[in-house]
Write a protein that holds these residues in place. Sequence first.
Motif, PDB file in Angstrom:
ATOM      1  N   TYR A 225       7.275   8.898  10.145  1.00 35.63           N
ATOM      2  CA  TYR A 225       6.337  10.030   9.905  1.00 35.63           C
ATOM      3  C   TYR A 225       7.127  11.162   9.005  1.00 35.63           C
ATOM      4  O   TYR A 225       7.912  11.801   9.378  1.00 35.63           O
TER       5      TYR A 225
ATOM      6  N   GLU B 293      -0.652  14.633  -3.454  1.00 33.96           N
ATOM      7  CA  GLU B 293      -1.693  13.904  -3.683  1.00 33.96           C
ATOM      8  C   GLU B 293      -1.167  12.414  -3.611  1.00 33.96           C
ATOM      9  O   GLU B 293      -0.135  11.798  -4.069  1.00 33.96           O
ATOM     10  N   LYS B 294      -1.973  11.623  -2.965  1.00 35.16           N
ATOM     11  CA  LYS B 294      -1.650  10.065  -2.630  1.00 35.16           C
ATOM     12  C   LYS B 294      -1.354   9.398  -3.693  1.00 35.16           C
ATOM     13  O   LYS B 294      -0.297   8.569  -3.868  1.00 35.16           O
TER      14      LYS B 294
ATOM     15  N   LYS C 198       0.315   4.710   4.959  1.00 33.05           N
ATOM     16  CA  LYS C 198      -0.884   5.448   4.669  1.00 33.05           C
ATOM     17  C   LYS C 198      -0.497   6.743   4.832  1.00 33.05           C
ATOM     18  O   LYS C 198       0.566   7.340   5.202  1.00 33.05           O
ATOM     19  N   PHE C 199      -1.406   7.631   4.115  1.00 31.89           N
ATOM     20  CA  PHE C 199      -1.129   8.881   3.763  1.00 31.89           C
ATOM     21  C   PHE C 199      -2.476   9.640   4.158  1.00 31.89           C
ATOM     22  O   PHE C 199      -3.499   9.335   3.767  1.00 31.89           O
ATOM     23  N   GLU C 200      -2.420  10.570   5.051  1.00 32.00           N
ATOM     24  CA  GLU C 200      -3.343  11.452   5.609  1.00 32.00           C
ATOM     25  C   GLU C 200      -3.087  12.616   6.225  1.00 32.00           C
ATOM     26  O   GLU C 200      -2.245  12.849   6.808  1.00 32.00           O
ATOM     27  N   ASN C 201      -3.895  13.682   5.672  1.00 33.68           N
ATOM     28  CA  ASN C 201      -3.849  14.826   5.900  1.00 33.68           C
ATOM     29  C   ASN C 201      -2.348  15.753   5.834  1.00 33.68           C
ATOM     30  O   ASN C 201      -1.739  16.184   6.738  1.00 33.68           O
TER      31      ASN C 201
ATOM     32  N   THR D 159       2.827   8.150   6.849  1.00 31.77           N
ATOM     33  CA  THR D 159       3.129   7.290   7.802  1.00 31.77           C
ATOM     34  C   THR D 159       3.568   5.786   7.431  1.00 31.77           C
ATOM     35  O   THR D 159       2.725   5.154   6.830  1.00 31.77           O
TER      36      THR D 159
END
Length: 120
Positions: free
Chosen positions: A30, A37-38, A94-97, A101
Amino acid sequence: MQQMPNRIGKRPRVQPPADFVEREDGFYLYLDMPGVEKEKLILDIEDDKLSVQAKSNFGLVAGERVHSMEFGEVEYCARFEVSELVDKEKVSAKFENGVLTIYLPKRKEVPPKRIRIDVL
């Protein structure tokens, strides 16, 4: 309070804070990367090295005077060794907030194979 320099120019290069967790199915990495930005995130795995690169963007404009900054526009760079226990073909992310991860699944263990010996 001391005025901070304008940071529109060259971004400082930093390693993002990271947590590394092992679970039964694999390893989870993490990385805390606020302001990224993704689409600007680069994740590469080559041989036994995993590298992460990204630039944060907070929309600072020329002429702004920053009075205090805990984090700002930076270039995130991180490199990690990948164990031989990892199935490198199945790594996903994955990329979130603002948190990246990375899932590093464990390789399936190949059961020992008994070799038959022929008598001649």
